[in-house]
Motif scaffolding. Sequence first.
Motif, PDB file in Angstrom:
ATOM      1  N   LEU A  11       4.450   8.410 -17.903  1.00 29.90           N
ATOM      2  CA  LEU A  11       4.295   8.282 -16.458  1.00 29.90           C
ATOM      3  C   LEU A  11       2.835   8.416 -16.029  1.00 29.90           C
ATOM      4  N   LYS A  58       1.101   5.169 -16.086  1.00 29.55           N
ATOM      5  CA  LYS A  58       1.459   4.279 -14.982  1.00 29.55           C
ATOM      6  C   LYS A  58       0.767   4.698 -13.694  1.00 29.55           C
ATOM      7  N   LEU A  86       7.669   5.235  -2.734  1.00 29.69           N
ATOM      8  CA  LEU A  86       8.029   5.215  -4.158  1.00 29.69           C
ATOM      9  C   LEU A  86       6.946   5.807  -5.065  1.00 29.69           C
ATOM     10  N   PRO A  87       5.710   5.244  -5.044  1.00 31.20           N
ATOM     11  CA  PRO A  87       4.699   5.838  -5.946  1.00 31.20           C
ATOM     12  C   PRO A  87       4.386   7.290  -5.601  1.00 31.20           C
ATOM     13  N   ARG A 137       6.435   9.518  -4.467  1.00 33.88           N
ATOM     14  CA  ARG A 137       7.524  10.361  -4.927  1.00 33.88           C
ATOM     15  C   ARG A 137       7.552  10.437  -6.456  1.00 33.88           C
ATOM     16  N   VAL A 138       7.419   9.277  -7.099  1.00 35.11           N
ATOM     17  CA  VAL A 138       7.508   9.232  -8.564  1.00 35.11           C
ATOM     18  C   VAL A 138       6.407  10.082  -9.191  1.00 35.11           C
ATOM     19  N   HIS A 139       5.205   9.996  -8.647  1.00 36.11           N
ATOM     20  CA  HIS A 139       4.090  10.710  -9.257  1.00 36.11           C
ATOM     21  C   HIS A 139       3.808  12.039  -8.566  1.00 36.11           C
TER      22      HIS A 139
END
Lengths: 324, 307
Positions: free
Chosen positions: A86, A89, A115-116, A118-120
Amino acid sequence: MSEAILDIKGLKTYFPVKKKGETLFVKAVDGVDLTIKKGEVMGLVGESGSGKSTIAYTVMGMYQPTAGEIIFQGQNIATASSKRPLSLKKDLQIVFQDPGSSLNGQQNIRQILELPLRVHKIVSKSEMEKKIVELLKTVELPAYYMYKTPWAVGGGERQMVSIARALASNPKFIILDEPTSALDVSIQAKIINMLMKLQHEQELTYLFITHDLSLMRNIATRVAIMYLGKVCEIADTGEFFKNPLHPYTQMLLSSIPVISEEEERLKPAKVVSTGEIPSPVNVPPGCSFHLRCPQRMDICSKMDPVMQEAAPGHYVRCHACQKA
Amino acid sequence: MMEANLKTNTNELSVPSASARFRESFRKNWYKFSRNKLSIIGLIVVLAVIILAILAPYVTPYPKHAGKFVDYDNANLAPCAQYLLGTDIIGRDILTRIIFSFRGALLMAVVVLAISVPIGVFLGLIAGYFKGSLIDTIIMRITDIFLAVPPLLLALAIAAVLEPNLTNSMIAVTVMWWPWYTRMVYGMASSYRNEYFVIGADLIGASRFHILFREILPNCLSPIFTKMALDVGWVILIGASLSFVGLGEQPPTPALGQMVSDGSRYMPDSWWMTIFPALAIIVIILGFNLLGDGIRDMLAKGEKGNE
């Protein structure tokens, strides 16, 4: 400034095609070496089908490379995206050419930008809205756009949203895959200016893929020319436009349309462009450009030239140039 | 003029509140839905059927006629003021029995779709996203097997093996219904997975779950909902077919197919026993079809302006 952030070594990406029972390969990227230094804007230029987007997609992990290494921040990342950590990315992002298809039409801009984040885990849930407003501000969009869908905003604004999404995870390296070629000329300038401002402010490194040479003259620090999956010439932008060596580069530069005598004098002597780029399935033997080359010699159809340094920082892959 | 412009601008610049956004999207969706007057007719028919079914004991003239009831004095009466749609061979009011049979028909449609759609959609998403893998092959070959058998035949076979009642006819229809959704979603998912917005989400680092249910699924919803609205009518028709051959709801509980089948023996003299239940089937199916068209118009995206 001089530290390499991305080092591509001998990269090959082939795609199998079945034709009358036998398997042939489309050699989209066929042995590319490219080093990109921190903080630079690398312009990657070539005709359609030259493999420039394939390089980008292979670096992003959308394609599994057939051979070669992709070293990003000292780590070999030549794997498919599903196998990448991750953190990688987060540091490596891409802006696609068509903002219409790269944003989900069923989500609003808030969901897209969330999205980015939250994901990171860039910000906590409570600060999400503040961060999204901030991101929109970075790309000069008003806060109330948050609840619009990509369909409801203009093409240029949509591309701004894609750029904001790419920036959201605070990446170090962004690939720009013809980010302006689907847009109006008036919006192109605005986006380019904004990209350059962001690059300066956030110390980003860009790999800028385009077929617009005159654009590269204004924004790139170095320019690489691709032809049939191979790099022909790499040089610093000033040197590249002042002293183009490869016949293909000369051909491209001389075919830029100009409007004044003054500009005409800056261009290399007219080299007539003949033929079309051959199919990457049947790459001609020897130098892949020899079929169209005005300076063709006997050796060109027999031996593939190797990359050599013609002047400091100016690399060229051509028999004719090396003799000189 | 200038002031008016300034005012609208400041209104637009503020972030709209949640309730304002909801009202705005409701207004837009209603506009798109109501552009076709037939959709409104469909909506009215469907609402009427649902309300009648729920309130059946209170709105029907002879609620007792829905169960065990015999009245030979009033048997086989043609439509008249007392019995608007006539009575059947043992004196039960046809209108009452039609309205009560809506209950079983709607229950069947709701249960069948509530079970088969999530299963079908889920399998279609998985198979489509992992197109070319072993899991795709397994799911799609099983789907193909189900699709290859004529649906009514399959339902008949299952319903015949099990004890004939409403629950088992629902099971039978559910078993034959999910593959259609799998097939439809499979096609969409396998094309969306190559779209740049899905690839982009993957490159950002989104999970499989996010990609399947947040990126791909929302784009498939419009055809799914449209198909569901249309399918309500078809499930009711299949249910009626099963009860026509005696494999659905058992007497004395009324079912539309069963009424058509019972009445057909007294055709054409006692035509009302067959014609009115048959008309009821037609009206329900037509209503849901028109509603489905309206939903499709409402959910149409892209240039038609889905904001």
